[in-house]
Design an enzyme around this catalytic site. Structure first.
Site, mmCIF file in Angstrom:
data_model
loop_
_atom_site.group_PDB
_atom_site.id
_atom_site.type_symbol
_atom_site.label_atom_id
_atom_site.label_comp_id
_atom_site.label_asym_id
_atom_site.label_seq_id
_atom_site.Cartn_x
_atom_site.Cartn_y
_atom_site.Cartn_z
ATOM 1 N N ARG A 121 21.329 -0.316 40.763
ATOM 2 C CA ARG A 121 20.468 0.059 39.626
ATOM 3 C C ARG A 121 19.080 -0.570 39.676
ATOM 4 N NH1 ARG A 121 25.610 -0.621 37.191
ATOM 5 N NH2 ARG A 121 26.482 1.367 36.491
ATOM 6 N N LYS A 143 6.232 7.282 42.427
ATOM 7 C CA LYS A 143 7.095 8.437 42.677
ATOM 8 C C LYS A 143 7.953 8.182 43.910
ATOM 9 C CE LYS A 143 4.696 12.392 40.637
ATOM 10 N NZ LYS A 143 4.113 13.724 40.922
ATOM 11 N N GLU A 185 -4.925 15.004 51.176
ATOM 12 C CA GLU A 185 -4.856 14.344 49.874
ATOM 13 C C GLU A 185 -6.190 13.689 49.511
ATOM 14 O OE1 GLU A 185 -2.671 14.412 47.585
ATOM 15 O OE2 GLU A 185 -0.765 14.994 48.503
ATOM 16 N N LYS A 225 -6.371 7.469 41.771
ATOM 17 C CA LYS A 225 -4.976 7.735 41.431
ATOM 18 C C LYS A 225 -4.447 6.698 40.447
ATOM 19 C CE LYS A 225 -0.434 8.793 43.293
ATOM 20 N NZ LYS A 225 0.398 9.025 44.501
ATOM 21 N N GLU A 235 3.857 11.554 34.211
ATOM 22 C CA GLU A 235 3.391 12.924 34.452
ATOM 23 C C GLU A 235 3.636 13.871 33.268
ATOM 24 O OE1 GLU A 235 3.131 15.638 38.477
ATOM 25 O OE2 GLU A 235 5.057 14.746 37.975
ATOM 26 N N ARG A 239 -1.642 13.189 34.419
ATOM 27 C CA ARG A 239 -1.205 12.961 35.791
ATOM 28 C C ARG A 239 -0.931 14.277 36.516
ATOM 29 N NH1 ARG A 239 2.985 8.371 38.191
ATOM 30 N NH2 ARG A 239 2.820 9.042 40.356
ATOM 31 N N ASN A 243 -1.516 17.128 40.951
ATOM 32 C CA ASN A 243 -0.807 18.231 41.613
ATOM 33 C C ASN A 243 -1.760 19.312 42.107
ATOM 34 O OD1 ASN A 243 1.886 17.251 41.217
ATOM 35 N ND2 ASN A 243 1.715 17.817 39.053
ATOM 36 N N HIS A 246 -0.978 21.561 45.078
ATOM 37 C CA HIS A 246 0.412 21.339 45.483
ATOM 38 C C HIS A 246 1.364 22.476 45.116
ATOM 39 C CE1 HIS A 246 -1.085 17.383 46.292
ATOM 40 N NE2 HIS A 246 0.108 16.918 46.612
ATOM 41 N N HIS A 250 3.280 23.213 48.213
ATOM 42 C CA HIS A 250 4.696 22.880 48.369
ATOM 43 C C HIS A 250 5.514 24.100 48.759
ATOM 44 C CE1 HIS A 250 4.966 18.858 45.928
ATOM 45 N NE2 HIS A 250 4.661 18.673 47.192
ATOM 46 N N HIS A 262 2.753 17.697 55.169
ATOM 47 C CA HIS A 262 2.421 17.770 53.750
ATOM 48 C C HIS A 262 0.916 17.948 53.525
ATOM 49 C CE1 HIS A 262 2.492 17.085 49.462
ATOM 50 N NE2 HIS A 262 1.616 16.111 49.602
#
Length: 358
Positions: A121, A143, A185, A225, A235, A239, A243, A246, A250, A262
């Site tokens: 955890r 992330k 990016e 960022k 997000e 935020r 994207n 993306h 994606h 990517h």
């Protein structure tokens, strides 16, 4: 040394950026953590280059280091590899007082980050990104995720590191295609911020320029960022701007099934989405070509035949940003002026001019 501080409601950490920083990794980690076991996770491309050096430095600083290596590539961002790593840690008797360090690129950071977030955890976690993509983007923001089948980043968690150590000298060992993909990016982030950052981007005209300017590119990208993440860690609001490029990117990346990196997909997706908004009269004339030129300057692809596949629509509809029957699309009205437009799911194909299966 450049330091970018990320301050969030429940944690704070620094991103350290300096050439040669890998040689100081033992003392930097010792300032952050007391003596403990460390799972040092790398892929089989990075491990032969840096893992022994980092392990020796950590051992000299008083840590008990266990080196774990997994196969390089996006395919390793899987529950299978995650379980294999957790199984190895359990066999080595890792407990909640121990920690994980990701040494590698974006795949390593995502995989090792989720490992740290989920093992018992949650274990403390440090990022040491060695690729341009990871040094300017994925190592910051918390992330962590793995893919499921060909759905990217569908299983994950927001889990912030305790420290990020960026040594731009590691870029010297990268193959050109691996280096250049990180620029996808960077251009995205500079286009969102505009101003001096975009002016810097306009001076980058070759892969060699990326190496020369890498410390500043990392610092500027991470600073932007970090400012967005600090305003919206999970997000739910601004935020989403990160994207940009993306949604279509994606989709194309998934359909390429390993044929696109990517950053390459982000380049293709950014040009595609901005062409839609420019043609709709919602963005200034010429902005798509301006972005296209910056990607192409270092050899990034700016289009792909997969954009003509009706399967793109299916991937876009399944995007994580498709919520409550609407898809939020990020675009620019001008460089440095991002906006979000919400499109009803039943209008996605027509708005984006995506082919539909017969």
């Amino acid at each position: 040394m450049t330091t970018v501080s990320v301050t969030l409601p429940e944690t704070k950490y620094d991103v350290l950026i300096e050439r040669g920083l890998l040689k100081k990794v033992g003392e930097l980690v010792a300032k952050q953590w007391s003596a403990r076991k460390i799972a040092l996770v790398s892929d089989d491309n990075v491990a032969p280059l840096y893992q022994e050096q980092v392990a020796d430095a950590l051992t000299a600083a008083g840590f008990d280091v266990h080196r774990y290596v997994f196969p390089a590539g996006e395919a390793s961002k899987s529950l299978t590899v995650l379980a294999d790593l957790a199984r190895q840690m359990a066999a080595d008797a890792f407990n909640r007082d121990d920690s994980v360090i990701a040494l590698g690129g974006g795949v390593t950071g995502d995989l090792a980050g989720l490992l740290a977030a989920s093992y018992m955890r949650g274990l403390s976690f440090i990022q040491i990104p060695t690729s341009l993509l990871a040094q300017v983007d994925s190592s910051v923001g918390g992330k962590t995720a793995v893919d499921l089948d060909n759905i990217k980043n569908i299983i994950g968690a927001f889990y912030e590191p305790d420290l990020v150590i960026v040594d731009p000298d590691t870029l010297a060992t990268m193959k050109q295609r691996d280096l250049v993909e990180g620029y996808g990016e960077i251009v995205k982030t500079a286009a969102l911020e505009g101003g001096d950052f975009w002016q810097l981007i306009e001076t980058i005209n070759s892969p060699a320029d990326l190496i020369t300017h890498s410390p500043e590119l990392s610092a500027r990208s991470i600073h932007y960022k970090a400012s967005v993440v600090m305003a919206d860690e999970t997000e739910s609001g601004t935020r989403q701007l990160l994207n940009f490029g993306h949604t279509i990117g994606h989709a194309v990346e998934a359909l390429a099934d390993g044929g696109l990196r990517h950053g390459e997909a982000v380049s293709i997706g950014t040009v595609a989405i901005m062409r839609v908004f420019e043609n709709a009269g919602l963005a200034e004339a010429g902005i798509t070509e301006k972005l296209r030129d910056r990607f192409a300057a270092v050899g990034l692809p700016v289009t792909d035949d997969l954009l003509n596949s009706p399967l793109v629509l299916d991937k876009v509809k399944n995007d994580k940003k498709n919520r409550h029957g609407h898809l939020n699309l990020v675009y620019l009205t001008a460089i440095g002026r991002p906006k979000i437009k919400s499109i009803p799911s039943n209008e996605i194909a027509s708005f984006l001019h995506l082919p539909v299966a017969e």
